[in-house]
Design an enzyme around this catalytic site. Structure first.
Site, PDB file in Angstrom:
ATOM      1  N   SER A 206       0.831  -1.205   0.000  1.00 25.83           N
ATOM      2  CA  SER A 206       0.000   0.000   0.000  1.00 25.83           C
ATOM      3  C   SER A 206       0.863   1.252   0.000  1.00 25.83           C
ATOM      4  O   SER A 206       0.616   2.200  -0.757  1.00 25.83           O
ATOM      5  CB  SER A 206      -0.927   0.000   1.221  1.00 25.83           C
ATOM      6  N   ARG A 229       1.103   8.362   5.948  1.00 27.41           N
ATOM      7  CA  ARG A 229       0.255   7.665   6.920  1.00 27.41           C
ATOM      8  C   ARG A 229      -1.184   8.177   6.842  1.00 27.41           C
ATOM      9  O   ARG A 229      -2.134   7.403   6.958  1.00 27.41           O
ATOM     10  CB  ARG A 229       0.827   7.860   8.323  1.00 27.41           C
ATOM     11  N   HIS A 232      -2.704   6.640   3.744  1.00 28.59           N
ATOM     12  CA  HIS A 232      -2.929   5.210   3.972  1.00 28.59           C
ATOM     13  C   HIS A 232      -4.161   4.986   4.842  1.00 28.59           C
ATOM     14  O   HIS A 232      -4.954   4.068   4.603  1.00 28.59           O
ATOM     15  CB  HIS A 232      -1.697   4.598   4.640  1.00 28.59           C
TER      16      HIS A 232
END
Length: 418
Positions: A206, A229, A232
């Site tokens: 990912s 982050r 994600h």
């Protein structure tokens, strides 16, 4: 306690609850339909309850199930909880849902057998919760039990062993095909040793895909991990345009964590999402006051939200702490007021409340202050966003500490005779 008795179920009574007999399992969707849940209503929440494991990573499976139920069922609020070993436990999960002003909670025991946990422990937990929240309605859905689809899964797992053996033999003979990403049909690159050892291959893939689509040159070395982050966590590349870093926020946050700073959060959802294990290595604690009885009383007395009252109670702990607000604009407004009045000076404010009322305005006020901050421009944000930022900072602090310890070790080595 309210339980909807479905006609085809046998009356196998245990306490005040009815359970489905073996072979007569209704799925969660059917129970929800019978209780007149509408997909647009935020008054009803789903609570998926699992056993819990002392192996922390094993508990992520239940969280993945809860998220899949939310997406596939089209429900607004789905919360996972654990009977043992992991947080949130049942009572903590109910607290989280009560903060969101739900009126009804459908509890689904994600258990295969109708053992003591389902017939005794869970009813006890529900009755205890009812005494605390008199206006909450609890509906108990059937446990998993026997189902043909579970049998099919078992057969599938058994067959996969033989397939795996065949694939291993192919690899030995150099006949194996290259693995591809099932969503893009592109080859999956081997994962490098530089990746964190705890990173799951899917997570690593990912982040690789995020790196391919994100213009990384827009961010410096400390900003980039947080931006990645965020993307994600949300699957939303717009966060790269909306995130704001102010007044040396990241360096200040990492330094504060390294010195054992506490993390103050607005709601329980954020509290349970932050890595206590990583924070504990530095001596910090997570503090959340929103569910305290005196906070509820303060909120009622002064006609304010519980999150704002909770932030007011946090005042003695705010100096040099990290404050993470993802749910409640009113909590951020209260914090900004205390900072402006000179009563509080946190090391870092992560102000990312989500919503249509007050969220954007509260963040704009934060970004006018001279305190270090990380925020999201506009209406977007949320507790998951706040948690993602905090956990990214914790990982960066941990990596920095490991690097410093390694440098210290190397500096003590004697190379004079080499």
């Amino acid at each position: 306690m309210v339980f909807m008795l479905i006609p085809s179920l046998s009356k196998s009574r245990a306490g005040d609850f009815y359970f489905a007999s073996v072979g007569q399992i209704l799925n969660l969707s059917q129970v929800c339909q019978m209780t007149l849940i509408t997909h647009n209503s935020r008054l009803t929440a789903i609570l998926i309850l699992g056993h819990g494991s002392s192996v922390k990573k094993a508990n992520n499976t239940l969280r993945e199930v809860a998220e899949a139920v939310r997406i596939k069922g089209g429900y607004d609020i789905v919360q996972s909880a654990f009977l043992q070993f992991e947080h949130p436990n049942f009572a903590e999960a109910v607290d989280i849902l009560a903060e969101q002003d739900v009126q009804k909670i459908i509890v689904h025991p994600y258990f295969l057998y109708m053992g003591a946990h389902v017939t005794k422990d869970l009813p006890f937990e529900i009755e205890t919760a009812k005494k605390k929240y008199h206006n909450l309605e609890f509906i108990l859905a059937p446990h998993l039990g026997y189902h043909e689809k579970l049998v099919e899964i078992a057969v599938e797992r058994i067959k996969s062993v033989r397939s795996s053996e065949a694939e291993t033999e192919k690899r030995r003979n150099g006949e194996a095909e290259k693995e591809t990403n099932p969503f893009t049909d592109s080859p999956i690159r081997p994962f490098s040793h530089s990746q964190p050892p705890s990173q799951h291959p899917i997570e690593a893939e990912s982040f690789r895909l995020i790196g391919e689509q994100l213009d990384e040159s827009r961010f410096n070395a400390v900003e980039l991990p947080i931006v990645k982050r965020l993307i994600h966590t949300t699957a939303d590349f717009e966060y790269a345009d909306l995130v704001r870093f102010g007044n040396g926020a990241i360096e200040t946050g990492i330094d504060a964590i390294s010195k054992g700073a506490d993390i103050i959060v607005d709601v329980k959802m954020a509290e349970v999402g932050i890595s206590r294990e990583r924070l504990g290595k530095f001596g910090g604690e997570i503090r959340c006051f929103v569910a305290d009885k005196d906070v509820r009383a303060e909120a009622q007395k002064n006609s304010m939200t519980k999150t704002a009252a909770g932030m007011r109670k946090a005042l003695p702990f705010l100096d040099n702490s990290i404050v993470a607000i993802g749910n409640a604009p009113t909590a951020l407004i209260e914090l900004v007021r205390m900072i402006k009045d000179g009563n509080a000076r946190p090391a870092l404010v992560i102000g990312v409340p989500v919503g249509f009322v007050g969220a954007e305005e509260s963040k704009d006020e934060l970004m006018k202050l001279d305190v270090p901050y990380i925020s999201i421009k506009g209406r977007k944000g949320g507790s998951t966003v706040a948690v993602a930022i905090v956990n990214a900072l914790l990982m960066m602090a941990e990596i920095r500490r490991i690097s410093e310890l390694e440098n210290q070790r190397i500096s003590k080595l004697d190379f004079s005779n080499r």
